[in-house]
Design an enzyme around this catalytic site. Structure first.
Site, short mmCIF file in Angstrom:
data_model
loop_
_atom_site.label_atom_id
_atom_site.label_comp_id
_atom_site.label_asym_id
_atom_site.label_seq_id
_atom_site.Cartn_x
_atom_site.Cartn_y
_atom_site.Cartn_z
N LYS A 224 10.96 26.20 13.67
CA LYS A 224 10.01 27.33 14.34
C LYS A 224 8.81 27.37 14.30
O LYS A 224 7.82 27.43 15.01
CB LYS A 224 10.62 28.72 13.59
CG LYS A 224 10.15 29.80 14.21
CD LYS A 224 10.59 31.17 13.72
CE LYS A 224 10.19 31.63 12.23
NZ LYS A 224 10.67 32.61 11.83
N ASP B 228 11.92 33.87 16.67
CA ASP B 228 11.76 34.58 15.35
C ASP B 228 12.51 36.06 15.77
O ASP B 228 13.28 36.12 16.84
CB ASP B 228 10.22 35.00 15.25
CG ASP B 228 9.63 35.96 16.24
OD1 ASP B 228 10.36 36.21 17.42
OD2 ASP B 228 8.25 36.27 16.15
#
Length: 260
Positions: free
Chosen positions: A165, A183
């Site tokens: 991420k 997210d």
């Protein structure tokens, strides 16, 4: 105290009439690890025309979306994103404004050291572990990359505290790769809009890459995050002020539209 025999029959509890909800051809999924709250499950893939309209409108509202983290260069961006895990951008910016004034390069960060770094980031969650990671990644950048922050996914993800991420955020923000970092905001909004129905962040990322029109891919990450952060919030989504509410299959499903 009355005995069970003398207590008499129990009074039946009165029940409020069930609240009617809009019926949609989908199921409700148990709380996910990403959101902690139920999310709708819609058939996938979604209608292409509807997806095109969603991103066309978001592009008009936010023509040049950017991360809200403050940074100076690739190194400070990597550090800021790594510090932002389980923390707000606002809290990270308050810490890094002072931190980067004192140490904005991997060499300066190593000179600061873990104990010197801690006071700058003590207001951020998990700061002890993050301090270890920032010092460790700074050392790797110095020793293995000549002090230059690597800007390819493999080398970025090899840095301590930099997972998929974080690497995606960095590569997307710098215009290197049209990555979509999933997210909690992206996960929630993607499900509510019916853009994805997978149960993990990695699978949602794959689904988004499959359905987001190519011309919108580079900015989709920011549009979905900012839409989730300021409009399609977790508890009180502002459907009345949402420019794409008429394209949203979740309106009235998990929550009552504001102003209805």
């Amino acid at each position: 105290m009355k005995s069970p025999a003398s207590a008499g029959p129990k009074q039946a509890k009165s029940r409020k009439p069930a609240t009617k909800r809009a019926v949609v051809p989908s199921a409700r999924k148990p709380g996910s690890v990403m959101t902690g709250a139920p999310v709708p499950v819609f058939a996938w893939p979604p209608d292409e025309d509807r997806v095109e309209q969603i991103f066309e409108r978001l592009s008009r509202i936010m023509p040049e979306p950017k991360t809200e983290l403050r940074f100076q260069d690739p190194y400070t961006l990597v550090v800021a994103v790594a510090l932002s895990a389980q923390a707000t951008d606002v809290s990270v910016n308050k810490a890094t404004d002072k931190l980067f004034a004192a140490a904005a390069t991997p060499e300066a960060m190593l000179a600061l050291g873990e104990e010197g770094l801690v006071p700058f980031i003590a207001s951020i969650g998990l700061y002890r572990n993050k301090a270890k990671n920032v010092i460790a990644l700074s050392r790797i950048i110095m020793e293995q990359h000549g002090g230059v922050t690597p800007l390819n996914r493999a080398d970025l993800q090899a840095l301590p505290g930099v997972g998929r991420k974080t690497a995606s955020v960095v590569l997307n923000e710098l215009g290197i790769e049209p990555a979509i970092a999933v997210d909690t905001h992206v996960f929630r909004v993607s499900h509510r809009l019916g853009l994805a129905n997978a149960s993990t962040a990695d699978k949602v990322e794959d689904q988004l890459h499959a359905v987001v029109p190519e011309g919108f891919l580079a900015k989709a990450h920011h549009w979905l995050i900012l839409h989730g952060r300021y409009t399609c919030t977790a508890r009180k989504p502002n459907c009345a002020g949402c420019a794409i509410s008429d394209l949203c299959p979740s309106r009235g499903f998990l929550f009552e539209p504001q102003g209805a």
